[in-house]
Design a protein around this motif. Structure first.
Motif, mmCIF file in Angstrom:
data_model
loop_
_atom_site.group_PDB
_atom_site.id
_atom_site.type_symbol
_atom_site.label_atom_id
_atom_site.label_comp_id
_atom_site.label_asym_id
_atom_site.label_seq_id
_atom_site.Cartn_x
_atom_site.Cartn_y
_atom_site.Cartn_z
ATOM 1 N N ALA A 107 -36.468 -19.495 -28.289
ATOM 2 C CA ALA A 107 -37.246 -18.535 -29.069
ATOM 3 C C ALA A 107 -38.630 -18.404 -28.449
ATOM 4 O O ALA A 107 -39.140 -19.333 -27.812
ATOM 5 C CB ALA A 107 -37.366 -18.972 -30.526
ATOM 6 N N ALA A 108 -39.248 -17.239 -28.622
ATOM 7 C CA ALA A 108 -40.593 -17.003 -28.110
ATOM 8 C C ALA A 108 -41.306 -16.012 -29.010
ATOM 9 O O ALA A 108 -40.673 -15.206 -29.698
ATOM 10 C CB ALA A 108 -40.534 -16.472 -26.679
ATOM 11 N N ARG A 109 -42.628 -16.068 -28.995
ATOM 12 C CA ARG A 109 -43.437 -15.072 -29.693
ATOM 13 C C ARG A 109 -43.652 -13.898 -28.748
ATOM 14 O O ARG A 109 -43.920 -14.087 -27.559
ATOM 15 C CB ARG A 109 -44.789 -15.660 -30.091
ATOM 16 C CG ARG A 109 -45.587 -14.773 -31.037
ATOM 17 C CD ARG A 109 -46.949 -15.359 -31.325
ATOM 18 N NE ARG A 109 -47.849 -15.185 -30.182
ATOM 19 C CZ ARG A 109 -49.093 -15.656 -30.146
ATOM 20 N NH1 ARG A 109 -49.556 -16.373 -31.154
ATOM 21 N NH2 ARG A 109 -49.859 -15.445 -29.086
ATOM 22 N N LYS A 110 -43.538 -12.678 -29.273
ATOM 23 C CA LYS A 110 -43.637 -11.483 -28.419
ATOM 24 C C LYS A 110 -44.586 -10.467 -29.035
ATOM 25 O O LYS A 110 -44.554 -10.220 -30.244
ATOM 26 C CB LYS A 110 -42.246 -10.848 -28.228
ATOM 27 C CG LYS A 110 -42.198 -9.755 -27.173
ATOM 28 C CD LYS A 110 -40.757 -9.274 -26.973
ATOM 29 C CE LYS A 110 -40.648 -8.332 -25.773
ATOM 30 N NZ LYS A 110 -41.457 -7.122 -25.909
ATOM 31 N N ASP A 115 -44.839 -15.071 -20.499
ATOM 32 C CA ASP A 115 -45.743 -14.079 -19.920
ATOM 33 C C ASP A 115 -46.927 -13.906 -20.868
ATOM 34 O O ASP A 115 -47.060 -12.882 -21.527
ATOM 35 C CB ASP A 115 -45.001 -12.751 -19.726
ATOM 36 C CG ASP A 115 -45.884 -11.674 -19.107
ATOM 37 O OD1 ASP A 115 -46.881 -12.023 -18.443
ATOM 38 O OD2 ASP A 115 -45.579 -10.471 -19.305
ATOM 39 N N PRO A 116 -47.797 -14.948 -20.961
ATOM 40 C CA PRO A 116 -48.885 -14.896 -21.935
ATOM 41 C C PRO A 116 -49.871 -13.754 -21.620
ATOM 42 O O PRO A 116 -50.085 -13.434 -20.463
ATOM 43 C CB PRO A 116 -49.550 -16.266 -21.787
ATOM 44 C CG PRO A 116 -48.942 -16.922 -20.613
ATOM 45 C CD PRO A 116 -47.776 -16.139 -20.160
ATOM 46 N N PRO A 117 -50.447 -13.098 -22.645
ATOM 47 C CA PRO A 117 -50.249 -13.397 -24.080
ATOM 48 C C PRO A 117 -49.100 -12.609 -24.705
ATOM 49 O O PRO A 117 -48.924 -12.636 -25.908
ATOM 50 C CB PRO A 117 -51.584 -12.960 -24.691
ATOM 51 C CG PRO A 117 -51.950 -11.759 -23.876
ATOM 52 C CD PRO A 117 -51.506 -12.081 -22.460
ATOM 53 N N PHE A 118 -48.313 -11.892 -23.868
ATOM 54 C CA PHE A 118 -47.319 -10.968 -24.411
ATOM 55 C C PHE A 118 -46.025 -11.654 -24.810
ATOM 56 O O PHE A 118 -45.389 -11.262 -25.783
ATOM 57 C CB PHE A 118 -47.059 -9.854 -23.400
ATOM 58 C CG PHE A 118 -48.335 -9.239 -22.893
ATOM 59 C CD1 PHE A 118 -49.183 -8.567 -23.761
ATOM 60 C CD2 PHE A 118 -48.724 -9.376 -21.575
ATOM 61 C CE1 PHE A 118 -50.379 -8.019 -23.324
ATOM 62 C CE2 PHE A 118 -49.920 -8.836 -21.119
ATOM 63 C CZ PHE A 118 -50.747 -8.158 -21.998
ATOM 64 N N ILE A 119 -45.615 -12.656 -24.063
ATOM 65 C CA ILE A 119 -44.462 -13.479 -24.438
ATOM 66 C C ILE A 119 -44.857 -14.937 -24.231
ATOM 67 O O ILE A 119 -45.188 -15.329 -23.109
ATOM 68 C CB ILE A 119 -43.215 -13.157 -23.592
ATOM 69 C CG1 ILE A 119 -42.831 -11.675 -23.725
ATOM 70 C CG2 ILE A 119 -42.037 -14.028 -24.032
ATOM 71 C CD1 ILE A 119 -41.632 -11.273 -22.878
ATOM 72 N N GLU A 120 -44.846 -15.702 -25.313
ATOM 73 C CA GLU A 120 -45.255 -17.101 -25.251
ATOM 74 C C GLU A 120 -44.237 -17.977 -25.968
ATOM 75 O O GLU A 120 -43.544 -17.510 -26.880
ATOM 76 C CB GLU A 120 -46.636 -17.287 -25.893
ATOM 77 C CG GLU A 120 -47.747 -16.551 -25.171
ATOM 78 C CD GLU A 120 -49.120 -16.976 -25.659
ATOM 79 O OE1 GLU A 120 -49.783 -17.763 -24.966
ATOM 80 O OE2 GLU A 120 -49.509 -16.530 -26.753
ATOM 81 N N PRO A 121 -44.127 -19.252 -25.571
ATOM 82 C CA PRO A 121 -43.179 -20.145 -26.258
ATOM 83 C C PRO A 121 -43.437 -20.168 -27.755
ATOM 84 O O PRO A 121 -44.588 -20.132 -28.207
ATOM 85 C CB PRO A 121 -43.459 -21.514 -25.630
ATOM 86 C CG PRO A 121 -44.131 -21.210 -24.339
ATOM 87 C CD PRO A 121 -44.896 -19.939 -24.535
ATOM 88 N N ALA A 122 -42.372 -20.221 -28.519
ATOM 89 C CA ALA A 122 -42.525 -20.234 -29.977
ATOM 90 C C ALA A 122 -43.194 -21.509 -30.462
ATOM 91 O O ALA A 122 -43.805 -21.535 -31.528
ATOM 92 C CB ALA A 122 -41.170 -20.065 -30.652
#
Length: 449
Positions: free
Chosen positions: A274-277, A232-239
């Protein structure tokens, strides 16, 4: 944080502090002539953050004065440091506003009410936390349109609860103070109206449902037979491959900061995704990841959050603390201040020498809806937060000295309430300065959020 050996000596230390800064002196708030521009303070914080996320941070802070207060702990830390303080040191939360209190689960699965954010924790004068709490009450009350006398009364209630509870704790023994906690079920007797009671009961029910299993359905999907975190870019993106590899590599370092039995439990899970949040308001732009682990099978999930730990905003204004590693600082501060803490709380050093800490992403966590509170409800909630803050401070500081400083009269809380109203006006002005900077193109705010 050593304390004098006798009760009388400890109480004398507190009363002596009144000579340095009388309790009534806490009422004063006047910005210094060389007060830094608040937008410049935020921009300086952003220099080592993820540049592409800074517009999200500014948008969230520009939403309202209370949102600005949430994200501007660094601004208020500088303001508090510019005034004399008592020297009565505790482990500060460092960011004790209303929404940094809430519900969470103890390791025994009891639902507790307590402080729940420790990114800025650091040893410092107890009144800094009390003033930030009271200021947040005043800002929230004004934002909800409460009459000015009710604004003052709510801010004073936070200070009153702090003073009376820490005086009560000063009369208790060490173990009794350490075991003190606020069980969520004890919140219901504080609620008077039927509507408010229903809202609290609903919050408790929702909190109990906020687990890793619930997050599995909300945050993941199955793609080609494999469970993955929804993007859910930019709030949740692949690590990304490099970040994922780094997370796998540093996992063992984090594991080593857990106790032996918890390492064994963690070893029963395997890495899935994993993802960036993006998280919070003030934290936006710091590096934060979520990791999905699977236990017995893919329907037995564990979500962990890995969050960057940066230098506390109050650290530059105070003597050096006991921790070199900021992840360790956050974890140690949380364990000291909370009545009970997450079993997976740990820390480690990541890529480029950055400090991180780990915790569960969801463990029955919930916060209050302060925007919908009536003046009496906000007063009671402010009282609850002041009580929780006193309990936290009593574990790390000299509660007897602080109680003696505060005394039996209401001088301190009346002064703190006066400060809170004055600082709420300052927050409104600072928020307007940020909005003006956005309008002028000095900083960019994303059209989200």
């Amino acid at each position: 944080m050593t304390t004098p050996t006798t009760r009388a000596t400890r109480a004398s230390q507190g009363k002596t502090a009144r000579k340095h800064i009388p309790r009534s002196a806490h009422a004063t708030w006047l910005p210094s002539v060389d007060r830094p521009d608040p937008v410049a303070v935020l921009e300086r914080q952003g220099r080592d953050r993820l540049t592409e996320l800074l517009p999200v941070r500014y948008a969230r802070m520009a939403a309202s004065p209370f949102a600005f207060l949430r994200g501007s702990a660094a601004v208020m830390a500088g303001d508090l440091a510019a005034s004399p303080h008592t020297g009565l040191t505790v482990q500060l939360c460092g960011d004790a506003h209303l929404l940094n209190f809430g519900l969470y689960a103890s390791p025994e699965r009891a639902l507790l009410f307590d402080l729940n954010d420790f990114d800025e924790t650091y040893p410092g004068p107890f009144e800094w936390d009390v003033k930030r709490l009271a200021a947040s009450v005043a800002v929230a009350a004004r934002e909800s349109g409460h009459p000015e006398p009710q604004v003052h009364r709510a801010a004073q209630e936070a200070g009153h609860a702090y003073r009376t509870h820490i005086r009560g704790l000063a009369r208790k023994g060490e173990l009794a103070v350490w075991y003190e906690r606020i069980d969520a079920d004890s919140l219901l007797p504080l609620v008077r109206s039927a509507g408010a009671r229903r809202r609290v009961e609903s919050s408790l029910t929702l909190a109990r449902r906020r687990t890793s299993l619930q997050a599995l359905g909300k945050l993941t999907e199955t793609v080609d037979g494999r469970r993955r975190i929804i993007h859910d870019p930019p709030f949740i993106e692949p690590a990304g491959a490099s970040d994922t590899a780094a997370l796998r590599k540093i996992f063992s370092d984090y594991r080593s900061t857990l106790s032996e039995e918890r390492r064994l439990l963690l070893d029963r899970y395997r890495f899935v995704d994993a993802a960036r949040k993006v998280v919070g308001v003030g934290s936006v732009g710091t590096r934060c990841f979520i990791v999905l682990l699977a236990g017995r099978d893919t329907d037995d999930p564990l979500f962990l959050q890995i969050k960057e730990a940066r230098k506390s905003v109050i650290e530059e204004h105070l003597p050096s603390g006991p921790y070199v590693h900021h992840g360790h600082r956050v974890v140690a501060g949380q364990r000291l201040l909370q009545a009970a803490s997450d079993i997976f709380l740990g820390w480690m050093t990541g890529p480029q020498g950055r400090a991180f800490y780990w915790r569960q992403l969801r463990d029955m966590k919930a916060s209050a809806d302060i925007a919908g509170m009536t003046p009496p409800e906000l007063r009671r909630y402010a009282h609850l937060c002041g009580t929780a803050l006193a309990r936290a401070h009593a574990r790390s500081g000299d509660r007897i000295a602080i109680a003696a400083y505060l005394g039996g009269a209401d001088t301190f809380e009346r002064a703190v309430a006066d400060f809170a109203l004055a600082y709420a006006a300052q927050t409104t002005a600072d928020h307007a300065a940020l909005c003006a900077a956005v309008a002028a193109g000095v900083v960019t705010a994303a059209p989200e959020a």
